[in-house]
Design a protein around this motif. Structure first.
Motif, PDB file in Angstrom:
ATOM      1  N   SER A  98       1.094  -1.011   0.571  1.00 52.91           N
ATOM      2  CA  SER A  98      -0.062   0.357  -0.058  1.00 52.91           C
ATOM      3  C   SER A  98       0.785   1.063  -0.152  1.00 52.91           C
ATOM      4  CB  SER A  98      -0.768   0.257   1.228  1.00 52.91           C
ATOM      5  OG  SER A  98      -1.471  -0.911   1.395  1.00 52.91           O
ATOM      6  N   ALA A  99       0.924   1.736  -1.188  1.00 51.89           N
ATOM      7  CA  ALA A  99       2.172   3.135  -0.932  1.00 51.89           C
ATOM      8  C   ALA A  99       1.359   4.207  -2.011  1.00 51.89           C
ATOM      9  CB  ALA A  99       2.973   2.868  -1.508  1.00 51.89           C
ATOM     10  N   LEU A 100       1.787   5.194  -2.053  1.00 54.99           N
ATOM     11  CA  LEU A 100       1.632   6.156  -2.672  1.00 54.99           C
ATOM     12  C   LEU A 100       2.189   6.035  -3.799  1.00 54.99           C
ATOM     13  CD1 LEU A 100      -0.564   8.934  -3.277  1.00 54.99           C
ATOM     14  CD2 LEU A 100       1.028  10.317  -2.367  1.00 54.99           C
ATOM     15  N   LEU A 101       1.909   6.225  -5.698  1.00 54.24           N
ATOM     16  CA  LEU A 101       3.386   6.083  -6.495  1.00 54.24           C
ATOM     17  C   LEU A 101       3.585   7.382  -6.812  1.00 54.24           C
ATOM     18  CD1 LEU A 101       0.619   3.335  -8.583  1.00 54.24           C
ATOM     19  CD2 LEU A 101       2.775   2.842  -7.786  1.00 54.24           C
ATOM     20  N   ASP A 102       4.646   7.277  -7.359  1.00 58.20           N
ATOM     21  CA  ASP A 102       5.758   8.175  -8.049  1.00 58.20           C
ATOM     22  C   ASP A 102       6.840   8.596  -9.150  1.00 58.20           C
ATOM     23  OD1 ASP A 102       7.857   8.120  -7.125  1.00 58.20           O
ATOM     24  OD2 ASP A 102       6.736  10.314  -6.051  1.00 58.20           O
ATOM     25  N   GLU A 103       7.504   8.670 -10.107  1.00 51.91           N
ATOM     26  CA  GLU A 103       7.925   7.244 -11.052  1.00 51.91           C
ATOM     27  C   GLU A 103       8.800   7.435 -10.386  1.00 51.91           C
ATOM     28  OE1 GLU A 103       5.944  10.044 -11.627  1.00 51.91           O
ATOM     29  OE2 GLU A 103       5.055   9.535 -13.817  1.00 51.91           O
ATOM     30  N   GLY A 104       9.050   7.402  -9.373  1.00 51.07           N
ATOM     31  CA  GLY A 104      11.198   8.132  -8.804  1.00 51.07           C
ATOM     32  C   GLY A 104      10.051   6.390  -7.091  1.00 51.07           C
ATOM     33  N   TYR A 141      -3.849   7.352  -1.679  1.00 51.65           N
ATOM     34  CA  TYR A 141      -3.459   7.163  -1.123  1.00 51.65           C
ATOM     35  C   TYR A 141      -3.447   5.412  -0.455  1.00 51.65           C
ATOM     36  CZ  TYR A 141      -0.902   7.474   3.216  1.00 51.65           C
ATOM     37  OH  TYR A 141       0.686   6.539   4.748  1.00 51.65           O
ATOM     38  N   ALA A 142      -2.042   5.300   0.283  1.00 54.54           N
ATOM     39  CA  ALA A 142      -2.584   3.594   0.742  1.00 54.54           C
ATOM     40  C   ALA A 142      -3.676   2.743   0.082  1.00 54.54           C
ATOM     41  CB  ALA A 142      -3.540   3.875   2.191  1.00 54.54           C
TER      42      ALA A 142
END
Length: 142
Positions: A48-54, A92-93
């Motif tokens: 469970s997380a917030l996605l960004d390219e990094g 988020y999550a």
């Protein structure tokens, strides 16, 4: 002898635990192994997380590297390319399944990671591909 699903599962879990305890790159990713398919060379992780390219690139790098190591039987490899794309906004999550597959265990090994919604597998949040190069000179020196 071909690996069983349990052997692949156990090997991937062991690699994740090693990385988590090492304090090195990728030690702070929080994933669990959901299932392993040795015949398909595929492992599904949950997070469970917030996605960004990094974040996608880091997770894809760590998880596909683990899978390449387990499927090729060597840790002596280097990345030749890593491509990651976020395809859809994520709250988020959100519960995510990350499907990692080794598409080729030959030289050069390559793997993919697909980040899907855990409740609706038709929703894809991100995708990544990772090509590696097995370094025979490192294998010989181990």
């Amino acid at each position: 002898m071909k690996a069983t699903n349990k052997q692949l599962y156990d090997a991937v879990v062991a690699e994740l635990e090693y990385i988590a305890n090492s304090g090195t790159f990728g030690s702070d990713i929080y994933v669990t192994v959901e299932q392993a398919d040795a015949q398909e060379r595929k492992v599904v992780f949950r997070t469970s997380a917030l996605l960004d390219e990094g974040w996608v690139a880091t997770i894809a790098d760590v998880l596909t590297s683990i899978l390449v190591s387990v499927c090729t039987g060597t840790i002596s490899h280097a990345s030749t390319s890593l491509s990651a794309s976020v395809l859809r906004r994520l709250d988020y999550a959100t519960d995510i399944l990350i499907e990692c597959s080794v598409n080729s265990a030959l030289q050069p090994p390559c793997a993919t990671a697909v980040f899907r919604d855990a409740r609706d597998s038709r929703i894809i949040y991100a995708a990544a591909s990772h090509s590696k190069f097995i370094k025979p000179s490192l294998i010989a020196s181990l």
